[in-house]
Design a protein around this motif. Structure first.
Motif, short mmCIF file in Angstrom:
data_model
loop_
_atom_site.label_atom_id
_atom_site.label_comp_id
_atom_site.label_asym_id
_atom_site.label_seq_id
_atom_site.Cartn_x
_atom_site.Cartn_y
_atom_site.Cartn_z
N THR A 54 0.83 -1.21 -0.03
CA THR A 54 0.21 0.02 0.09
C THR A 54 0.94 1.24 0.11
N GLN A 57 2.22 1.93 -3.30
CA GLN A 57 1.28 1.64 -4.27
C GLN A 57 1.57 0.56 -5.20
N LYS B 183 -8.50 -0.15 -2.48
CA LYS B 183 -7.14 0.36 -2.65
C LYS B 183 -6.95 1.47 -1.59
#
Lengths: 326, 682
Positions: A54, A57, B183
């Motif tokens: 995360t 990314q 996300k």
């Protein structure tokens, strides 16, 4: 105090959940499953990879994290299914002397209708360290589990814990099996001089003297009883193909000797039982025909393995009002 | 103290060693060489232990000593590496030492965990298809190692099948999680590795770009939604350089401070736009830098992207991995300055001294040409009239570079032209700045456009009455560069991609075709895997579920859970399915049921043959005969050798026999009834 109470509760719950049996198939109701320490490490790893992915990314790292997480879940089922394919049957338990350990043979069947179990199986006594690990793919039955004993008498087999980390070590599947079988523990033999009594009840301190045995006075031929000394076997007849036949000597049949418990209570009693145990073994190994008198229990004079077992069993059970073993 | 060898012929340890070596060597660039050597040594030690050439482990004391020495070396040389690389080197070092030490279960499991993490870190640095496949394979090898650790005596084949099966089972879960789990944005700023320095920089000394133009690496890809603008209009803006020190152009420090202030208050820039719009998606390669690319006035509503007030797009975090974002460009809209005074002041800045000849030259020009337009024209004409040359191999110009370029060398790359022009305009009192980015791009069919590093370009912007105007002095010297790209522009000196012979092979048609094919695969990979973002996620979910409402999402979630549960149940109770599949056992059970209905029950202790005999005694011959056949078939299916191959025929026979039995029993029933009726009548 509290932990004692808790462990008692757990034992009670286990007794209800997994009742004693001689033949156990593992299934939903008697299998426990939980992530192993490595399983938790693996979960932490998944979280770490998720955070890494995360923060950078980076979808590939995320995919890796999700894949490992998926594998964790899949592993849960595989682990359970593998373990539930086991069937465990307890074999004939040996008779140990107090202080020795009893061999509890477990027959492990890995193939059921549905599948075959694989991987290592770790066996331990409940609450103890792992005693032995067997590889289910290279199994030789039975697997002997050693159960330590401390004092004579019938003793329940403690719960036996079987566990497996198959397939990836992420989960530990285990069960605590209680077998409906007891171990009969003989008293531990305590060396001493043999004291016998004849039929009239006369004490014989020196033990059965050699001339009383009459080993030389041939009496008759009888069927060989397992446990009789081999030098009693009538080898000529055996060679002729008449089967195992042993000679009977007049001395050993005419004179019956008895072993007797003199004290009936108190701390002295256990020591006397130990001595009697030694005497039984001693007389048996020398091929005597003897009887045993333990208060109300009488074992009539006889010879051989079966007789020895009867005597030792009587010694083991003396004072226990429970139903006798076997 | 020597310790016994736990690795002898231990496949789990062998696989672990191989994976560690492989994953370390894929991190060739970020890892220091001596650490790689250490990893190699650990690998060799472990492999010789595996082969039992070496019978004893290295003693703990030796390894502790080695660890202390390595730590000292890493602390001495590693502090300048930065946090990410430092940590990575430390991780690899720790792994190699642990591998030397590996003795018990705990070491092993720790090492496995670290290995997975190392693979994850590897993916930070390498994201191409090939590397991803390699890392996927390494992951499977680690799983295989785990499987060997747990059940050591299983064959390689069975073990591989098992892992493959489990991985296939895990894959749908993985995809589901990937699609469903939202996300998130980065939680905190991660340290950035000093990767390979290709790509634009925020400091340009003319000549730098010529270096960059020698690289055939991909910079970014674009897929247009409508028409594609013409080649000479594709000025991809990346950076605006407003500070000049006489040699080097760089971004104005004041701009950075200002931007940070705006970012803190989340004061976004919304330029007024008008005119036609071009929508497109950009897939940027990882560049370790925050700047992004867009045409003219480019607007993006992506929350990850910051809209600079000098009309440039910035990612909030440096691009450690590829990023995909949607942009709308207004090609005819003027680039109006946000605060005109500020733009003016920043873009009239000049170094105090240096380049005296240029200063004089501009002064003279300014006296002749009063208006801005005339002056610009005059400067442009100078470039055209003098014999300027466009080259990838400019000579170094260390002192007064602009003077040297304009009056002596007269040969340079785009940054030379742009730098000289901007400097001249500023001297003349016209606010001007240098913009760097890319020009052009190679179109692949209608699908997408690839922009490579050799498309790097620099041009000039000057502030007119109605906003910033683009001015490209390179176009004056080398119109080919604009219309046909760099390759054509420098074809005369044969310097294009002089350093990468492979890429030069593209003059052969089939080589080029093959390269394009690989490019296509890479494009799909970047678009759907690397660049899969929240927008894509929503699109996919929308395509699957229609409009996204809470209710629908809930239903979909529940349905997923239910499907999973059903599948598991089916898997779990396979033996029910088998029974339903009509095996001989099933037919036998049916026939027993029929007989049971007719008053003959098989006691549970009785074998099939005995029961058949009992039926013979109590039933008429036609029925008992059929049942005898059924029993025979059943016994054959149970005990015959290789019984499975013939079950098909057996099933067929048993079905007919069962039907016969059914009819026979029915007939018997009716005849009994008839007999009773006759009895009653009589």
């Amino acid at each position: 105090m509290f932990s004692k109470h808790l462990s008692l509760k757990i034992t009670q719950w286990l007794d209800k959940r997994i009742p004693p049996a001689t033949d156990v198939s593992l299934h939903r109701r008697n299998i426990f499953i939980f992530p192993s320490r490595f399983g938790f490490l693996f979960l932490v790893l998944c979280v770490a990879l998720f955070i890494l992915g995360t923060n950078y990314q980076n979808n590939l790292i995320l995919i890796l994290a999700f894949f490992l997480l998926g594998l964790f879940l899949v592993s849960l089922f595989n682990s359970y299914l593998n373990f539930s394919g086991l069937r465990i049957v307890i074999g004939k338990v040996g008779y140990p002397f107090a202080g020795d350990s009893a061999n509890v043979p477990l027959w492990i069947e890995t193939t059921t209708k549905k599948q075959t179990a694989h991987g290592r199986l770790h066996i331990a006594l409940y609450g103890k360290n792992v005693q032995l690990s067997v590889d289910l793919d290279r199994l030789t039955n039975p697997v002997d589990v050693a159960v330590p004993t401390s004092s004579r008498g019938p003793q329940a087999i403690p719960r036996i814990t079987l566990s497996s980390f198959y397939p990836l070590g992420l989960f530990r599947c285990w069960t605590h099996l209680q077998f409906a079988s007891t171990i009969l523990v003989y008293p531990s033999p305590h060396p001493c001089s043999v004291v016998t009594y004849d039929e009239s009840g006369e004490e014989n301190q020196e033990g059965p003297v050699s001339d009383q045995q009459g080993h030389d006075d041939f009496h008759s031929l009888t069927e060989y009883q397992p446990g009789q000394p081999l030098y009693h076997v009538a080898w000529k007849q055996v060679a002729k193909g008449q089967g195992m036949i042993s000679k009977k000597f007049s001395g050993s049949s005419e004179r019956e000797i008895w072993l007797r418990l003199t004290t009936s209570s108190g701390p002295q009693r256990e020591a006397d039982l130990s001595r009697l145990c030694f005497m039984v073994l001693e007389l048996d190994s020398q091929g005597y025909r003897f009887g045993l008198e333990l208060g109300d229990t009488l074992v009539p004079p006889a010879q051989g393995n079966h007789h020895r077992h009867q005597c030792l069993k009587a010694l083991a059970l003396y004072g226990f009002s429970e139903v006798s073993h076997e | 103290m020597n310790r016994l060898n736990p690795s002898a012929y231990n496949h789990a340890h062998l696989l672990l060693t191989l994976v560690l070596c492989a994953s370390s060597f894929t991190l060739f660039t970020p890892l220091q060489t001596w650490i790689l050597i250490l990893v190699g040594c650990a690998g060799i030690i472990r492999i010789s232990l595996f082969l039992n050439w070496q019978k004893h482990q290295i003693s703990v004391r030796t390894i502790n000593l080695l660890a202390i020495l390595s730590a000292i070396v890493l602390a001495t040389f590693g502090w300048q590496l930065g946090l990410l690389l430092g940590m990575l080197n430390l991780l690899a070092l720790a792994c190699s030492l642990k591998l030397m030490l590996l003795a018990n279960r705990r070491d092993y499991f720790q090492l496995i965990g670290i290995q997975f993490f190392l693979i994850g870190t590897g993916l930070v640095f390498n994201q191409s298809i090939l590397f991803s496949l390699l890392y996927g394979m390494l992951t499977l090898m680690l799983l295989l190692s785990l499987a060997f650790h747990i059940s050591p005596s299983t064959s390689w084949r069975a073990q591989t099948m098992r892992i493959a099966k489990m991985s296939l089972q895990a894959l749908p879960l993985c995809l589901m999680l990937f699609l469903i789990i939202p996300k998130l944005g980065p939680m905190w700023q991660m340290p950035v590795g000093k990767g390979s320095e290709t790509g634009l920089s925020d400091k340009v000394t003319p000549g730098d770009l010529a270096q960059l133009a020698r690289s055939s690496e991909l910079a970014f890809r674009v897929s247009f939604e409508q028409q594609v603008p013409a080649m000479n209009q594709r000025y991809w803006r990346a950076l605006v350089l407003e500070e000049f020190d006489g040699k080097t152009w760089q971004t104005a420090p004041y701009r950075d401070t200002l931007r940070r202030r705006y970012q803190r208050t989340n004061n976004r820039f919304n330029p007024a736009v008008s005119g036609p719009r071009i929508d497109y998606q950009v897939l940027s390669e990882p560049s370790q830098k925050p700047w992004l690319f867009g045409l003219d006035v480019a607007i993006s509503h992506d929350s990850k992207i910051w809209q600079g007030r000098e009309y440039q797009l910035l990612s909030r975090f440096p691009l450690q991995s590829g990023i995909a974002y949607k942009v709308s460009s207004y090609t005819q809209s003027p680039l109006l300055p946000d605060i005109e005074v500020l733009d003016r002041r920043l873009n009239l800045q000049l170094p105090e001294s240096g380049n005296p000849r240029t200063r004089q030259w501009v002064k003279a020009l300014r006296e002749q040409h009063k208006t801005e337009g005339e002056l610009i024209k005059a400067v442009s004409e100078y470039f055209i009239q003098q014999d300027f040359r466009y080259t990838l191999n400019p000579n170094p110009m260390p002192v007064d570079p602009v003077d040297q370029f304009l009056f002596e060398e007269q040969a340079g790359f785009c940054a030379h032209y742009a730098g000289a022009m901007t400097y001249a305009l500023r001297l003349a009192g016209i606010p001007a700045r240098m913009v760097t980015g890319y020009l052009g791009g190679e179109m692949r069919g209608d699908a997408y456009m690839s922009i490579y590093q050799y498309d790097a370009h620099a041009w000039v912007e000057w502030l007119s009455e109605d906003g910033w105007k683009r001015l490209d002095p390179t176009a004056l010297v080398s119109p080919l560069r604009l219309d046909f790209g760099l390759q054509q522009a420098v074809a005369y000196e044969d310097s294009f991609l002089a350093d990468s012979p492979l890429r030069r092979l593209q003059q052969f048609a089939w080589v080029n075709e093959f390269r394009m094919l690989l490019d296509d695969m890479d494009y799909l990979w970047s678009k759907w895997i690397l660049g899969f973002n929240r927008d894509n996620q929503e699109d996919v979910l929308k395509a699957l579920l229609g409009e996204l409402s809470t209710l629908r999402l809930t239903i979909a979630g529940l349905a997923l859970v239910a499907i999973t549960a059903i599948l598991l149940a089916l898997y779990h109770y396979k033996h029910w399915l088998v029974l339903a599949k009509k095996t001989p056992a099933y037919y036998y059970a049916r026939s027993l049921k029929l007989l049971d209905d007719n008053g003959i029950t098989r006691p549970h202790w009785m074998g099939p043959e005995d029961f058949s005999k009992q039926v013979q005694q109590s039933m008429s011959t036609d029925i008992s005969h059929i049942f005898e056949h059924i029993t025979g078939c059943y016994l054959q299916s149970c005990y015959a050798r290789g019984g499975n191959t013939k079950t098909q025929g057996l099933n067929q026979r048993m079905r007919t026999l069962l039907n016969q039995l059914k009819q026979g029993l029915k007939k018997k029933k009716s005849s009994v009834r008839d007999a009773q009726r006759i009895d009653n009548i009589s």
